[in-house]
Enzyme design. Structure first.
Site, PDB file in Angstrom:
ATOM      1  N   ALA A  14       0.876  -1.180   0.000  1.00  0.00           N
ATOM      2  CA  ALA A  14       0.000   0.000   0.000  1.00  0.00           C
ATOM      3  C   ALA A  14       0.915   1.233   0.000  1.00  0.00           C
ATOM      4  O   ALA A  14       2.135   1.082  -0.122  1.00  0.00           O
ATOM      5  CB  ALA A  14      -0.908  -0.044   1.218  1.00  0.00           C
ATOM      6  N   MET A  16       2.338   3.360   2.148  1.00  0.00           N
ATOM      7  CA  MET A  16       3.521   3.412   3.014  1.00  0.00           C
ATOM      8  C   MET A  16       4.545   2.365   2.579  1.00  0.00           C
ATOM      9  O   MET A  16       5.739   2.639   2.496  1.00  0.00           O
ATOM     10  CB  MET A  16       3.142   3.178   4.477  1.00  0.00           C
ATOM     11  CG  MET A  16       2.441   4.335   5.148  1.00  0.00           C
ATOM     12  SD  MET A  16       3.486   5.794   5.342  1.00  0.00           S
ATOM     13  CE  MET A  16       4.538   5.310   6.708  1.00  0.00           C
ATOM     14  N   GLY A  17       4.068   1.156   2.291  1.00  0.00           N
ATOM     15  CA  GLY A  17       4.977   0.072   1.915  1.00  0.00           C
ATOM     16  C   GLY A  17       5.669   0.352   0.596  1.00  0.00           C
ATOM     17  O   GLY A  17       6.887   0.177   0.473  1.00  0.00           O
ATOM     18  N   SER A  38      -2.140  -9.096  -3.096  1.00  0.00           N
ATOM     19  CA  SER A  38      -2.693  -9.155  -4.452  1.00  0.00           C
ATOM     20  C   SER A  38      -1.573  -8.850  -5.448  1.00  0.00           C
ATOM     21  O   SER A  38      -0.795  -7.919  -5.264  1.00  0.00           O
ATOM     22  CB  SER A  38      -3.825  -8.146  -4.609  1.00  0.00           C
ATOM     23  OG  SER A  38      -3.282  -6.854  -4.721  1.00  0.00           O
ATOM     24  N   ALA A  79      -1.640  -2.396  11.010  1.00  0.00           N
ATOM     25  CA  ALA A  79      -1.425  -3.079  12.295  1.00  0.00           C
ATOM     26  C   ALA A  79      -2.656  -3.889  12.674  1.00  0.00           C
ATOM     27  O   ALA A  79      -3.783  -3.443  12.466  1.00  0.00           O
ATOM     28  CB  ALA A  79      -1.114  -2.044  13.376  1.00  0.00           C
ATOM     29  N   SER A 131       7.979   6.938  11.433  1.00  0.00           N
ATOM     30  CA  SER A 131       7.181   8.167  11.406  1.00  0.00           C
ATOM     31  C   SER A 131       7.558   9.048  10.236  1.00  0.00           C
ATOM     32  O   SER A 131       8.715   9.091   9.823  1.00  0.00           O
ATOM     33  CB  SER A 131       7.360   8.954  12.703  1.00  0.00           C
ATOM     34  OG  SER A 131       6.618  10.160  12.616  1.00  0.00           O
ATOM     35  N   GLY A 133       4.792   9.807   7.764  1.00  0.00           N
ATOM     36  CA  GLY A 133       3.731   9.727   6.769  1.00  0.00           C
ATOM     37  C   GLY A 133       4.265   9.225   5.441  1.00  0.00           C
ATOM     38  O   GLY A 133       5.366   8.680   5.352  1.00  0.00           O
ATOM     39  N   LYS A 185       7.567   4.791  19.603  1.00  0.00           N
ATOM     40  CA  LYS A 185       6.720   5.345  18.527  1.00  0.00           C
ATOM     41  C   LYS A 185       5.339   5.713  19.067  1.00  0.00           C
ATOM     42  O   LYS A 185       4.754   6.733  18.697  1.00  0.00           O
ATOM     43  CB  LYS A 185       6.598   4.350  17.371  1.00  0.00           C
ATOM     44  CG  LYS A 185       5.616   4.785  16.265  1.00  0.00           C
ATOM     45  CD  LYS A 185       6.030   6.104  15.628  1.00  0.00           C
ATOM     46  CE  LYS A 185       5.336   6.477  14.339  1.00  0.00           C
ATOM     47  NZ  LYS A 185       3.911   6.646  14.329  1.00  0.00           N
ATOM     48  N   HIS A 188       5.686   8.917  20.826  1.00  0.00           N
ATOM     49  CA  HIS A 188       5.828   9.948  19.781  1.00  0.00           C
ATOM     50  C   HIS A 188       4.448  10.399  19.331  1.00  0.00           C
ATOM     51  O   HIS A 188       4.157  11.593  19.220  1.00  0.00           O
ATOM     52  CB  HIS A 188       6.626   9.376  18.595  1.00  0.00           C
ATOM     53  CG  HIS A 188       6.523  10.179  17.334  1.00  0.00           C
ATOM     54  ND1 HIS A 188       5.397  10.159  16.515  1.00  0.00           N
ATOM     55  CD2 HIS A 188       7.383  11.055  16.742  1.00  0.00           C
ATOM     56  CE1 HIS A 188       5.576  10.965  15.491  1.00  0.00           C
ATOM     57  NE2 HIS A 188       6.772  11.529  15.609  1.00  0.00           N
ATOM     58  N   ASN A 189       3.582   9.436  19.064  1.00  0.00           N
ATOM     59  CA  ASN A 189       2.247   9.797  18.589  1.00  0.00           C
ATOM     60  C   ASN A 189       1.436  10.516  19.664  1.00  0.00           C
ATOM     61  O   ASN A 189       0.675  11.434  19.361  1.00  0.00           O
ATOM     62  CB  ASN A 189       1.505   8.547  18.113  1.00  0.00           C
ATOM     63  CG  ASN A 189       1.932   8.144  16.711  1.00  0.00           C
ATOM     64  OD1 ASN A 189       3.072   8.349  16.330  1.00  0.00           O
ATOM     65  ND2 ASN A 189       1.029   7.572  15.953  1.00  0.00           N
ATOM     66  N   GLU A 192       2.515  13.883  19.591  1.00  0.00           N
ATOM     67  CA  GLU A 192       1.933  14.465  18.359  1.00  0.00           C
ATOM     68  C   GLU A 192       0.498  14.947  18.634  1.00  0.00           C
ATOM     69  O   GLU A 192       0.115  16.058  18.242  1.00  0.00           O
ATOM     70  CB  GLU A 192       1.961  13.378  17.288  1.00  0.00           C
ATOM     71  CG  GLU A 192       1.283  13.686  15.964  1.00  0.00           C
ATOM     72  CD  GLU A 192       1.321  12.450  15.032  1.00  0.00           C
ATOM     73  OE1 GLU A 192       2.417  11.922  14.784  1.00  0.00           O
ATOM     74  OE2 GLU A 192       0.247  12.019  14.573  1.00  0.00           O
ATOM     75  N   ARG A 290     -10.274  15.150  21.292  1.00  0.00           N
ATOM     76  CA  ARG A 290     -10.743  14.521  20.045  1.00  0.00           C
ATOM     77  C   ARG A 290     -12.037  13.739  20.311  1.00  0.00           C
ATOM     78  O   ARG A 290     -12.968  13.784  19.516  1.00  0.00           O
ATOM     79  CB  ARG A 290      -9.673  13.563  19.492  1.00  0.00           C
ATOM     80  CG  ARG A 290      -8.455  14.257  18.936  1.00  0.00           C
ATOM     81  CD  ARG A 290      -7.631  13.299  18.083  1.00  0.00           C
ATOM     82  NE  ARG A 290      -6.325  13.849  17.770  1.00  0.00           N
ATOM     83  CZ  ARG A 290      -5.464  13.297  16.911  1.00  0.00           C
ATOM     84  NH1 ARG A 290      -5.775  12.169  16.287  1.00  0.00           N
ATOM     85  NH2 ARG A 290      -4.291  13.855  16.678  1.00  0.00           N
TER      86      ARG A 290
HETATM   87  C1  6PG Z   1       3.558   9.376  11.977  1.00  0.00           C
HETATM   88  C2  6PG Z   1       2.105   9.517  12.314  1.00  0.00           C
HETATM   89  C3  6PG Z   1       1.348   8.355  11.768  1.00  0.00           C
HETATM   90  C4  6PG Z   1      -0.120   8.603  11.629  1.00  0.00           C
HETATM   91  C5  6PG Z   1      -0.830   8.616  12.927  1.00  0.00           C
HETATM   92  C6  6PG Z   1      -2.115   9.381  12.870  1.00  0.00           C
HETATM   93  O1  6PG Z   1       4.322   9.374  12.920  1.00  0.00           O
HETATM   94  O2  6PG Z   1       3.882   9.286  10.793  1.00  0.00           O
HETATM   95  O3  6PG Z   1       1.938   9.567  13.686  1.00  0.00           O
HETATM   96  O4  6PG Z   1       1.689   7.259  12.538  1.00  0.00           O
HETATM   97  O5  6PG Z   1      -0.358   9.742  10.903  1.00  0.00           O
HETATM   98  O6  6PG Z   1      -1.095   7.271  13.232  1.00  0.00           O
HETATM   99  O7  6PG Z   1      -2.843   8.983  13.950  1.00  0.00           O
HETATM  100  P1  6PG Z   1      -4.324   9.371  14.184  1.00  0.00           P
HETATM  101  O8  6PG Z   1      -5.112   8.895  12.972  1.00  0.00           O
HETATM  102  O9  6PG Z   1      -4.665   8.641  15.407  1.00  0.00           O
HETATM  103  O10 6PG Z   1      -4.355  10.856  14.291  1.00  0.00           O
END
Ligand code: 6PG
Length: 482
Positions: A14, A16-17, A38, A79, A131, A133, A185, A188-189, A192, A290
């Site tokens: 997909a 990212m991969g 696929s 995941a 991380s 995107g 990670k 980190h999120n 974020e 949120r």
């Molecule tokens: C990253 C982001 C990535 C993703 C988040 C968004 O480090 O590249 O954190 O992992 O954009 O999972 O998370 P939410 O959909 O929960 O905002």
């Protein structure tokens, strides 16, 4: 069967991969085998990018045969259960000494479980947080791998070849054993989430307090991005605020439904922190904000509840904006400090050795929370690796002291105007709590002892005490339960 031409493989193509596979293929010395559930995706990637020299494979047997030993494969699937299925297939076709890397956003207890199970087979399992995107995956992400020292010998140079670079250093480090990479990670999120919520609160306060348009506020964020707040999230906020909706001609931010989504990593950070007893209040408020936004049925019935009378208009817009800037910076320091506390506590709980300074360095580029500020954190840990609370490091203590009057004014203004600022206010409360000489926790201890004989400690002597809370309370002695 293909010959073993590839030094690295990617399973799951997909966005990212495939971007990560392209990144790997673009670096000198890498030949990349690719496999997808696929066939069509594999064919498409290979034909769209002939320059990458991919080795396409269409079964796990072919995939394994195409890899040099020790075989190294990065799983890039959503995941969850899909990850377990791919791991099972790889374990079937790999041999002891080979390396399976999960590059998804896995929940770290799953990574701990998978690492233990795969290790039994003699194969290495590495949970690696990635991380940045889609663009980061392609051009250079920040990578947080866990797993064994043995796997790092092979994997390290490959990951170093594709990671973002900050001041000449690749944004990847062997974070620690087992699930340490995915733990870091996850935090980190969480950070974020806090950073994004704080920025959103700053925008809301400025907009409602000064009447400035989103485009004007975009200019303010762009200006902030040239100073101590410089970061990817501030930069993209300016872009988002500047965007005009093509259909309506309105600022796009006004057209987007105000209900924030979440895929779970923020909630994991908070749940884990609760279990570890680490107050990550800024991250928690951001996660709950949120959730609150995403309950339209409750918001609809609560909409008639009264707020303060009158309009919120600040007297001096420039002074208010500067207050908000300083409040944002101070709150951000708190959020990061709390996040690093959680990593430290997680390392103790799970027996990982995690270098907090190294973590701050690999977040300087490539990842979503990348910021100039991370250099200051790295310096703080370089000066004092066992720093008990990041916000007490001299640089941050000075920034908090410089910002605190503004921070208080902003929180007061928000409360008086009836504007929710949960992350700003909880950060300030945390700051006041952590620096307090004495907290009302003493009263809570008294209450606990009253109704449950939970005991308490005294300030004037050692031991554990329980009071007989009945009758003439003034006469009742504390009883040492030891
Ligand atoms: C990253 C982001 C990535 C993703 C988040 C968004 O480090 O590249 O954190 O992992 O954009 O999972 O998370 P939410 O959909 O929960 O905002």
């Amino acid at each position: 069967m293909p010959t073993a031409a590839a030094n690295i493989g990617v399973v799951g193509l997909a966005v990212m991969g495939s971007n990560l596979a392209r990144n790997l293929a673009s670096r000198e010395g890498n030949t990349v085998a690719v496999l997808n559930r696929s066939r069509a995706k594999t064919d498409e990637l290979v034909s769209l990018h002939p320059e990458a020299g991919f080795v396409p494979t269409f079964s796990y047997e072919e995939f394994a045969a195409s890899l040099q030993k020790p075989r190294t494969a990065i799983i890039m699937v959503k995941a969850g259960l899909g990850t377990d299925a791919v791991i099972d297939e790889l374990v079937r076709v790999f041999e002891p000494g080979d390396i399976i890397v999960d590059g998804g956003n896995a929940y770290f207890p799953d990574t701990i479980r998978r690492e233990q199970a795969v290790r039994e087979t003699g194969i290495n399992f590495v949970g690696a947080g990635i991380s940045g995107g889609e663009e980061g995956a392609l051009l250079g992400p920040s990578i947080m791998p866990g797993g064994s020292d043995e796997s790092w010998v092979t994997l390290g140079p490959i990951l170093e070849s594709i990671a973002a670079v900050a001041e000449g250093e690749p944004c990847v480090t062997h974070v620690g054993h087992g699930g340490a990479g995915h733990f870091v990670k996850m935090v980190h999120n969480g950070i974020e989430y806090a950073d994004m919520q704080l920025i959103a609160e700053a925008y809301d306060l400025i907009r409602r307090g000064t009447g400035k348009s989103p485009a004007e506020i975009a200019d303010i964020f762009a200006e902030w991005n040239t100073g101590e707040l410089e970061s990817y999230l501030i930069e993209i906020t300016a872009e988002v605020l500047r965007q005009i909706d093509a259909e309506t001609g309105q600022p796009l931010v006004d057209v987007i439904v105000d209900q924030a989504g979440a895929k779970g990593t923020g909630a994991w950070t908070v749940q884990t922190a609760l279990a570890l007893g680490v107050p990550v209040s800024g991250i928690a408020e951001a996660t709950f904000a949120r959730s609150l936004s995403s309950h339209p049925e409750q918001r609809a019935v609560a909409a008639h509840l009264p707020g303060p009378e009158g309009d919120f208009v600040v007297d001096d817009a420039d002074a208010f904006i500067e207050d908000v800037r300083l409040a944002l910076y101070a709150s951000k320091i708190v959020a990061y400090s709390q996040g690093f506390d959680e990593i430290r506590a997680g390392a103790v709980e799970y027996g990982w050795t995690i270098d907090l300074g190294a973590v701050s360095k690999i977040w300087r580029a490539g990842c979503i929370i990348r910021a100039q500020f991370l250099n200051r954190i790295a310096e703080a840990y370089a000066g004092e690796p066992d720093l008990p609370a990041l916000l007490t490091a001299p640089y941050f203590a000075e920034a908090l002291s410089r910002g605190q009057a503004s921070w208080r004014r902003v929180v007061i203004a928000a409360a008086q105007a009836g504007i929710p600022a949960p992350a700003f206010s909880s950060s300030l409360s945390y700051y006041d709590g952590i620096r307090a000489d004495r907290l009302p926790a003493a009263l809570v201890q008294g209450q606990r002892d009253f109704f449950g004989a939970h005991t308490y400690r005294r300030i004037d002597k050692d031991g554990t005490f329980h009071t007989l809370w009945s009758g003439d309370r003034t006469e009742i002695p504390a009883v040492d339960t030891h």
